[in-house]
Scaffold this active site. Sequence first.
Site, PDB file in Angstrom:
ATOM      1  N   LYS A   9       0.827  -1.206   0.000  1.00 42.93           N
ATOM      2  CA  LYS A   9       0.000   0.000   0.000  1.00 42.93           C
ATOM      3  C   LYS A   9       0.866   1.263   0.000  1.00 42.93           C
ATOM      4  O   LYS A   9       2.088   1.189   0.193  1.00 42.93           O
ATOM      5  CB  LYS A   9      -0.917  -0.020   1.222  1.00 42.93           C
ATOM      6  N   PHE A  57     -16.031   3.996   7.117  1.00 40.80           N
ATOM      7  CA  PHE A  57     -14.613   4.198   6.820  1.00 40.80           C
ATOM      8  C   PHE A  57     -14.298   4.208   5.324  1.00 40.80           C
ATOM      9  O   PHE A  57     -13.135   4.357   4.938  1.00 40.80           O
ATOM     10  CB  PHE A  57     -13.769   3.120   7.509  1.00 40.80           C
ATOM     11  N   ARG A  85      -1.172 -14.668   3.475  1.00 41.21           N
ATOM     12  CA  ARG A  85      -1.912 -14.088   4.593  1.00 41.21           C
ATOM     13  C   ARG A  85      -1.193 -14.326   5.917  1.00 41.21           C
ATOM     14  O   ARG A  85      -1.176 -13.452   6.781  1.00 41.21           O
ATOM     15  CB  ARG A  85      -3.342 -14.604   4.616  1.00 41.21           C
ATOM     16  N   THR A  91      -4.891  -7.888  10.363  1.00 41.26           N
ATOM     17  CA  THR A  91      -5.129  -6.537   9.860  1.00 41.26           C
ATOM     18  C   THR A  91      -4.656  -5.475  10.847  1.00 41.26           C
ATOM     19  O   THR A  91      -4.018  -4.503  10.468  1.00 41.26           O
ATOM     20  CB  THR A  91      -6.630  -6.341   9.547  1.00 41.26           C
ATOM     21  N   ARG A 102       3.040  -7.039   8.979  1.00 40.14           N
ATOM     22  CA  ARG A 102       2.308  -5.975   9.673  1.00 40.14           C
ATOM     23  C   ARG A 102       2.833  -5.742  11.085  1.00 40.14           C
ATOM     24  O   ARG A 102       2.904  -4.601  11.540  1.00 40.14           O
ATOM     25  CB  ARG A 102       0.815  -6.282   9.687  1.00 40.14           C
ATOM     26  N   ASN A 112      -1.708  -0.199   7.202  1.00 41.04           N
ATOM     27  CA  ASN A 112      -1.104  -1.480   7.585  1.00 41.04           C
ATOM     28  C   ASN A 112      -0.227  -2.099   6.501  1.00 41.04           C
ATOM     29  O   ASN A 112      -0.046  -3.302   6.450  1.00 41.04           O
ATOM     30  CB  ASN A 112      -2.169  -2.451   8.084  1.00 41.04           C
ATOM     31  N   HIS A 115      -1.791  -5.446   1.475  1.00 43.06           N
ATOM     32  CA  HIS A 115      -3.104  -6.078   1.260  1.00 43.06           C
ATOM     33  C   HIS A 115      -2.876  -7.403   0.560  1.00 43.06           C
ATOM     34  O   HIS A 115      -2.003  -7.526  -0.294  1.00 43.06           O
ATOM     35  CB  HIS A 115      -3.998  -5.206   0.372  1.00 43.06           C
TER      36      HIS A 115
END
Length: 147
Positions: A9, A57, A85, A91, A102, A112, A115
């Site tokens: 991100k 959000f 993952r 998350t 993360r 974070n 993705h």
Amino acid sequence: MEQTYVMVKPDGVERGLIGEIVTRIEKKGLKIVAGKLMQIDRELAEKHYAEHIGKSFFEDLIGFITSGPVFAMVLEGDDAIATARRMMGKTNPLEADPGTIRADYAVHTNRNVIHGSDSPESAKREIQLFFAPQEILSYQKAIDTWI
């Protein structure tokens, strides 16, 4: 081989974490079959996060993901979705296991760093959103002949 979509991100790109994240992915044995640095526009962001339309959000999420470049990737490997993952962690970085991306790099749930697709269906949808078929390569890594 299973494929999954993973994206560094804007906060991860801006902090210079692409190389570190790619290194972790490759060391884990996942193969990068597509990758590109890109700027997501609002239209693509809304398609990507369509399941969150109408949530409180949503606008912040769209604003963040369009705030700077992302590094989009298609990964391939045995159990690629679950493997990616696990590497990413939960998350909320405060709940992520030590050693996950993360836990090590993210500072807030909304910032974070990374993705990743959460199911085969979302992986297929996200890969099609971000990559044309001709952008996804097929090749054999040298180590594959030994495995």
